[in-house]
Motif scaffolding. Structure first.
Motif, PDB file in Angstrom:
ATOM      1  N   LYS A   1       0.724  -1.145   0.158  1.00 32.11           N
ATOM      2  CA  LYS A   1       0.202   0.067   0.276  1.00 32.11           C
ATOM      3  C   LYS A   1       0.974   1.251   0.067  1.00 32.11           C
ATOM      4  O   LYS A   1       0.753   2.244  -0.956  1.00 32.11           O
ATOM      5  CB  LYS A   1      -0.962  -0.007   1.356  1.00 32.11           C
ATOM      6  CG  LYS A   1      -1.781   1.334   1.238  1.00 32.11           C
ATOM      7  CD  LYS A   1      -2.717   0.990   2.530  1.00 32.11           C
ATOM      8  CE  LYS A   1      -3.498   2.502   2.803  1.00 32.11           C
ATOM      9  NZ  LYS A   1      -4.446   2.379   3.982  1.00 32.11           N
ATOM     10  N   LEU A   2       2.233   1.087   0.748  1.00 30.65           N
ATOM     11  CA  LEU A   2       2.786   2.486   1.020  1.00 30.65           C
ATOM     12  C   LEU A   2       3.689   2.649  -0.271  1.00 30.65           C
ATOM     13  O   LEU A   2       3.940   3.811  -0.500  1.00 30.65           O
ATOM     14  CB  LEU A   2       3.308   2.289   2.160  1.00 30.65           C
ATOM     15  CG  LEU A   2       2.784   2.608   3.620  1.00 30.65           C
ATOM     16  CD1 LEU A   2       3.549   2.093   4.620  1.00 30.65           C
ATOM     17  CD2 LEU A   2       2.169   3.807   3.818  1.00 30.65           C
ATOM     18  N   ALA A   3       4.041   1.537  -0.698  1.00 22.68           N
ATOM     19  CA  ALA A   3       4.947   1.527  -1.833  1.00 22.68           C
ATOM     20  C   ALA A   3       4.197   2.167  -3.211  1.00 22.68           C
ATOM     21  O   ALA A   3       4.844   3.019  -3.886  1.00 22.68           O
ATOM     22  CB  ALA A   3       5.405   0.047  -2.499  1.00 22.68           C
ATOM     23  N   LYS A   4       2.888   1.773  -3.312  1.00 22.43           N
ATOM     24  CA  LYS A   4       2.095   2.411  -4.385  1.00 22.43           C
ATOM     25  C   LYS A   4       1.937   4.013  -4.105  1.00 22.43           C
ATOM     26  O   LYS A   4       1.915   4.489  -5.247  1.00 22.43           O
ATOM     27  CB  LYS A   4       0.736   1.755  -4.376  1.00 22.43           C
ATOM     28  CG  LYS A   4       0.625   0.304  -4.972  1.00 22.43           C
ATOM     29  CD  LYS A   4      -0.638  -0.305  -4.653  1.00 22.43           C
ATOM     30  CE  LYS A   4      -0.657  -1.685  -5.188  1.00 22.43           C
ATOM     31  NZ  LYS A   4      -2.066  -2.342  -5.064  1.00 22.43           N
ATOM     32  N   GLN A   5       1.750   4.305  -2.824  1.00 23.93           N
ATOM     33  CA  GLN A   5       1.574   5.651  -2.728  1.00 23.93           C
ATOM     34  C   GLN A   5       2.837   6.481  -2.693  1.00 23.93           C
ATOM     35  O   GLN A   5       2.677   7.819  -3.199  1.00 23.93           O
ATOM     36  CB  GLN A   5       1.194   5.497  -1.070  1.00 23.93           C
ATOM     37  CG  GLN A   5       0.748   7.143  -0.612  1.00 23.93           C
ATOM     38  CD  GLN A   5       0.198   7.455   0.801  1.00 23.93           C
ATOM     39  OE1 GLN A   5      -0.073   6.329   1.395  1.00 23.93           O
ATOM     40  NE2 GLN A   5       0.390   8.548   1.401  1.00 23.93           N
TER      41      GLN A   5
ATOM     42  N   ILE B   1      10.780   3.396   3.630  1.00 23.54           N
ATOM     43  CA  ILE B   1       9.442   2.418   3.871  1.00 23.54           C
ATOM     44  C   ILE B   1      10.267   0.865   3.382  1.00 23.54           C
ATOM     45  O   ILE B   1      10.188  -0.036   3.886  1.00 23.54           O
ATOM     46  CB  ILE B   1       8.617   2.603   2.780  1.00 23.54           C
ATOM     47  CG1 ILE B   1       7.585   3.827   3.309  1.00 23.54           C
ATOM     48  CG2 ILE B   1       7.574   1.328   2.454  1.00 23.54           C
ATOM     49  CD1 ILE B   1       6.654   4.262   2.149  1.00 23.54           C
ATOM     50  N   GLY B   2      11.184   1.091   2.252  1.00 17.38           N
ATOM     51  CA  GLY B   2      11.819  -0.052   1.784  1.00 17.38           C
ATOM     52  C   GLY B   2      12.602  -0.731   2.847  1.00 17.38           C
ATOM     53  O   GLY B   2      12.802  -1.922   3.115  1.00 17.38           O
ATOM     54  N   GLU B   3      13.572   0.172   3.706  1.00 16.63           N
ATOM     55  CA  GLU B   3      14.127  -0.294   4.708  1.00 16.63           C
ATOM     56  C   GLU B   3      13.555  -1.050   5.641  1.00 16.63           C
ATOM     57  O   GLU B   3      14.132  -2.052   6.221  1.00 16.63           O
ATOM     58  CB  GLU B   3      15.094   0.908   5.330  1.00 16.63           C
ATOM     59  CG  GLU B   3      16.201   0.432   6.262  1.00 16.63           C
ATOM     60  CD  GLU B   3      16.961   1.743   6.949  1.00 16.63           C
ATOM     61  OE1 GLU B   3      17.077   1.686   8.046  1.00 16.63           O
ATOM     62  OE2 GLU B   3      16.952   2.631   5.975  1.00 16.63           O
ATOM     63  N   ALA B   4      12.363  -0.224   6.275  1.00 12.98           N
ATOM     64  CA  ALA B   4      11.524  -1.086   7.269  1.00 12.98           C
ATOM     65  C   ALA B   4      11.141  -2.508   6.723  1.00 12.98           C
ATOM     66  O   ALA B   4      11.038  -3.522   7.425  1.00 12.98           O
ATOM     67  CB  ALA B   4      10.449  -0.345   7.462  1.00 12.98           C
ATOM     68  N   TYR B   5      10.649  -2.511   5.478  1.00 10.36           N
ATOM     69  CA  TYR B   5      10.308  -3.841   4.859  1.00 10.36           C
ATOM     70  C   TYR B   5      11.284  -4.738   5.059  1.00 10.36           C
ATOM     71  O   TYR B   5      11.046  -5.949   5.197  1.00 10.36           O
ATOM     72  CB  TYR B   5       9.626  -3.402   3.624  1.00 10.36           C
ATOM     73  CG  TYR B   5       8.860  -5.099   3.108  1.00 10.36           C
ATOM     74  CD1 TYR B   5       7.858  -5.551   3.408  1.00 10.36           C
ATOM     75  CD2 TYR B   5       9.803  -5.467   2.041  1.00 10.36           C
ATOM     76  CE1 TYR B   5       7.095  -6.629   2.986  1.00 10.36           C
ATOM     77  CE2 TYR B   5       9.217  -6.905   1.249  1.00 10.36           C
ATOM     78  CZ  TYR B   5       7.955  -7.444   1.935  1.00 10.36           C
ATOM     79  OH  TYR B   5       7.640  -8.470   1.317  1.00 10.36           O
TER      80      TYR B   5
ATOM     81  N   LEU C   1       6.571  -8.309  -5.287  1.00  7.49           N
ATOM     82  CA  LEU C   1       5.320  -7.823  -4.877  1.00  7.49           C
ATOM     83  C   LEU C   1       4.298  -7.486  -6.103  1.00  7.49           C
ATOM     84  O   LEU C   1       3.150  -7.562  -6.031  1.00  7.49           O
ATOM     85  CB  LEU C   1       5.279  -6.795  -3.908  1.00  7.49           C
ATOM     86  CG  LEU C   1       6.304  -7.169  -2.565  1.00  7.49           C
ATOM     87  CD1 LEU C   1       5.978  -6.117  -1.744  1.00  7.49           C
ATOM     88  CD2 LEU C   1       5.172  -8.253  -2.105  1.00  7.49           C
ATOM     89  N   PHE C   2       5.014  -6.760  -6.996  1.00  2.00           N
ATOM     90  CA  PHE C   2       4.061  -6.176  -8.223  1.00  2.00           C
ATOM     91  C   PHE C   2       4.309  -6.618  -9.724  1.00  2.00           C
ATOM     92  O   PHE C   2       3.849  -6.326 -10.638  1.00  2.00           O
ATOM     93  CB  PHE C   2       4.303  -4.654  -8.461  1.00  2.00           C
ATOM     94  CG  PHE C   2       3.907  -3.908  -6.801  1.00  2.00           C
ATOM     95  CD1 PHE C   2       2.652  -3.715  -6.925  1.00  2.00           C
ATOM     96  CD2 PHE C   2       4.985  -3.515  -6.173  1.00  2.00           C
ATOM     97  CE1 PHE C   2       2.304  -3.011  -5.500  1.00  2.00           C
ATOM     98  CE2 PHE C   2       4.729  -2.929  -5.026  1.00  2.00           C
ATOM     99  CZ  PHE C   2       3.580  -2.582  -4.641  1.00  2.00           C
ATOM    100  N   GLY C   3       5.058  -7.797  -9.679  1.00  3.59           N
ATOM    101  CA  GLY C   3       5.229  -8.304 -10.892  1.00  3.59           C
ATOM    102  C   GLY C   3       6.083  -7.576 -11.906  1.00  3.59           C
ATOM    103  O   GLY C   3       5.889  -7.591 -13.077  1.00  3.59           O
ATOM    104  N   GLY C   4       6.945  -6.776 -11.729  1.00  2.75           N
ATOM    105  CA  GLY C   4       7.713  -5.758 -12.652  1.00  2.75           C
ATOM    106  C   GLY C   4       7.062  -4.754 -12.979  1.00  2.75           C
ATOM    107  O   GLY C   4       7.410  -3.913 -14.041  1.00  2.75           O
ATOM    108  N   ALA C   5       5.847  -4.020 -12.364  1.00  2.00           N
ATOM    109  CA  ALA C   5       5.238  -2.869 -12.827  1.00  2.00           C
ATOM    110  C   ALA C   5       6.098  -1.802 -12.560  1.00  2.00           C
ATOM    111  O   ALA C   5       5.907  -0.704 -13.050  1.00  2.00           O
ATOM    112  CB  ALA C   5       3.910  -2.809 -12.107  1.00  2.00           C
ATOM    113  N   PHE C   6       6.957  -2.029 -11.533  1.00  2.48           N
ATOM    114  CA  PHE C   6       7.862  -0.944 -11.165  1.00  2.48           C
ATOM    115  C   PHE C   6       9.103  -1.251 -11.424  1.00  2.48           C
ATOM    116  O   PHE C   6       9.611  -2.451 -11.363  1.00  2.48           O
ATOM    117  CB  PHE C   6       7.693  -0.159  -9.671  1.00  2.48           C
ATOM    118  CG  PHE C   6       6.375   0.227  -9.496  1.00  2.48           C
ATOM    119  CD1 PHE C   6       6.092   1.263 -10.038  1.00  2.48           C
ATOM    120  CD2 PHE C   6       5.661  -0.444  -8.445  1.00  2.48           C
ATOM    121  CE1 PHE C   6       4.645   1.635  -9.467  1.00  2.48           C
ATOM    122  CE2 PHE C   6       4.450  -0.053  -7.946  1.00  2.48           C
ATOM    123  CZ  PHE C   6       3.877   1.037  -8.558  1.00  2.48           C
ATOM    124  N   GLY C   7       9.877  -0.334 -12.101  1.00  4.04           N
ATOM    125  CA  GLY C   7      11.426  -0.885 -12.233  1.00  4.04           C
ATOM    126  C   GLY C   7      12.298   0.253 -12.371  1.00  4.04           C
ATOM    127  O   GLY C   7      12.043   1.561 -12.207  1.00  4.04           O
TER     128      GLY C   7
END
Length: 377
Positions: free
Chosen positions: A27-31, A49-53, A101-107
């Protein structure tokens, strides 16, 4: 600047399940992903967010964080210095996390802060880490030892020196970029993303002939034995990190690490609490009442324990410095001898007679008995 609590960063409780943590991160990554959110501070928030995850989604790191907080991943923190596993933001590959998580939608977003918009240059990848559970006896954990561990891993191919082939030439599909652009429909509409070139696998190069030993991969499978020095005082929950001893990197990428977790076998007599150890000492009722000198074992040899007259059950007698030396510490813990007065269940005729004679005396003339009798009806 003090770091924010990782659970607060993701907006989850400390009892959150793995699925709840993953859902919060999605949710936060999308935001806050910089491809979506152009507001100032979004990129830094995204990294946070990435570090926490990266910590909370990995059970060993999460256990360390729950026990020691951010200090677990800083020199001098619980279990980090002296070869114990620390946490380095450069170890995080957000591209891999997002692809999972998103299947490559972000890169094309590196955690180090530089976003990879360019399509030039071959792509190297770090070798995968290896995690090993090592069983130790109580004594091995207490005093330290050397152990041989056998690892099945990938190593650089010696024939092609990790290149994967011979007669390098620029990949015709990606023009040497190692990546190709692709338009993909996502939940946000159509987005242009970068993909690893399927022809050269991100290397940007192909070969006139592929290496027979590694079949073009640049790495080969092998079994390797490592001799590991275990520092004294390790406990369950600690991790030993062997930097660069894991799987080989690809296209010049660095090797992964080996993380060793410990499983300590229980001792039949000693119990451990951090650097302190406890020993239950059986004592007869006469020795407890009259006092005695009793020989007891310690980790470094037998000693004489002075039991004073009138010692009560579960009395703890402290033996200073007879405990454990733990990693990152200079001194030793203490040993505590816990008195366990044994009441006989079988008596011979003489023993029974002596106790009957003793019972005729006023054994209840003590403050404890007098105070107890005050409340009898």
């Amino acid at each position: 600047m003090n770091k924010k609590d990782y659970y607060e960063v993701l907006g989850v409780s400390k009892t959150a399940t793995d699925e709840e943590i993953k859902r919060a991160f999605r949710k936060l990554a999308k935001q806050y992903h910089p491809d979506i959110n152009k507001e100032p501070g979004a990129e830094e928030k995204f990294k946070e967010i990435g570090e926490a995850y990266a910590v909370l989604s990995a059970p060993p790191k999460r256990r360390q964080y729950d026990q020691f907080g951010h200090a677990a991943f800083q020199n001098g923190g619980g279990g980090s210095a002296g070869g114990f596993s620390g946490f380095d933001a450069s170890d995080i590959n957000l591209d891999d996390i997002l692809n999972d998580l998103f299947g490559g939608a972000f890169g094309g977003f590196g955690f180090g802060g530089s976003r990879s918009r360019s399509t030039s240059g071959s792509r190297s990848s770090r070798g995968k880490d290896i995690r090993v559970v090592l069983n130790l006896t109580f004594e091995e954990a207490a005093f330290g030892c050397e152990k041989d561990i056998k690892l099945d891993l990938t190593a650089e191919c010696s024939k092609c020196h990790g290149k994967g082939g011979f007669g390098e030439k620029t990949c015709k599909t990606c023009g040497g970029a190692g990546r190709v652009l692709e338009q993909q429909q996502t939940i946000f509409g159509y987005m242009q993303t970068q993909k690893t070139c399927p022809e050269c696998r991100g290397a940007g190069k192909t070969f006139e002939s592929v290496c027979d030993d590694c079949r073009g991969k640049g790495v080969v499978s092998k079994t390797k034995t490592l001799t590991v020095t275990i520092p004294e005082g390790v406990d369950e929950g600690f991790q030993l990190r062997l930097s660069g001893k894991g799987n080989a990197g690809v296209n010049g990428g660095s090797n992964g690490d080996v993380f060793i977790e410990f499983k300590i076998k229980e001792h039949p007599l000693f119990e451990r609490d951090g650097a302190d150890i406890y020993l239950e000492v059986p004592v007869t009722i006469t020795d407890a009442a009259l006092g005695c000198k009793k020989e007891i074992p310690t980790l470094t040899g037998n000693v004489i324990l002075d039991i004073k007259p009138g010692t009560q059950n579960y009395t703890k007698l402290k033996l200073k410095g007879k405990g454990l030396k733990t990693p990152n510490s200079f001194g030793r813990g203490n040993m505590y001898a816990v008195i366990n007065i044994i009441i006989p269940t079988k008596l011979d005729r003489k023993q029974k007679s002596l106790l009957q004679d003793l019972a005729k005396t006023d054994l209840e003339d003590s403050p404890e008995f007098r105070n107890f009798r005050k409340y009898l009806n």
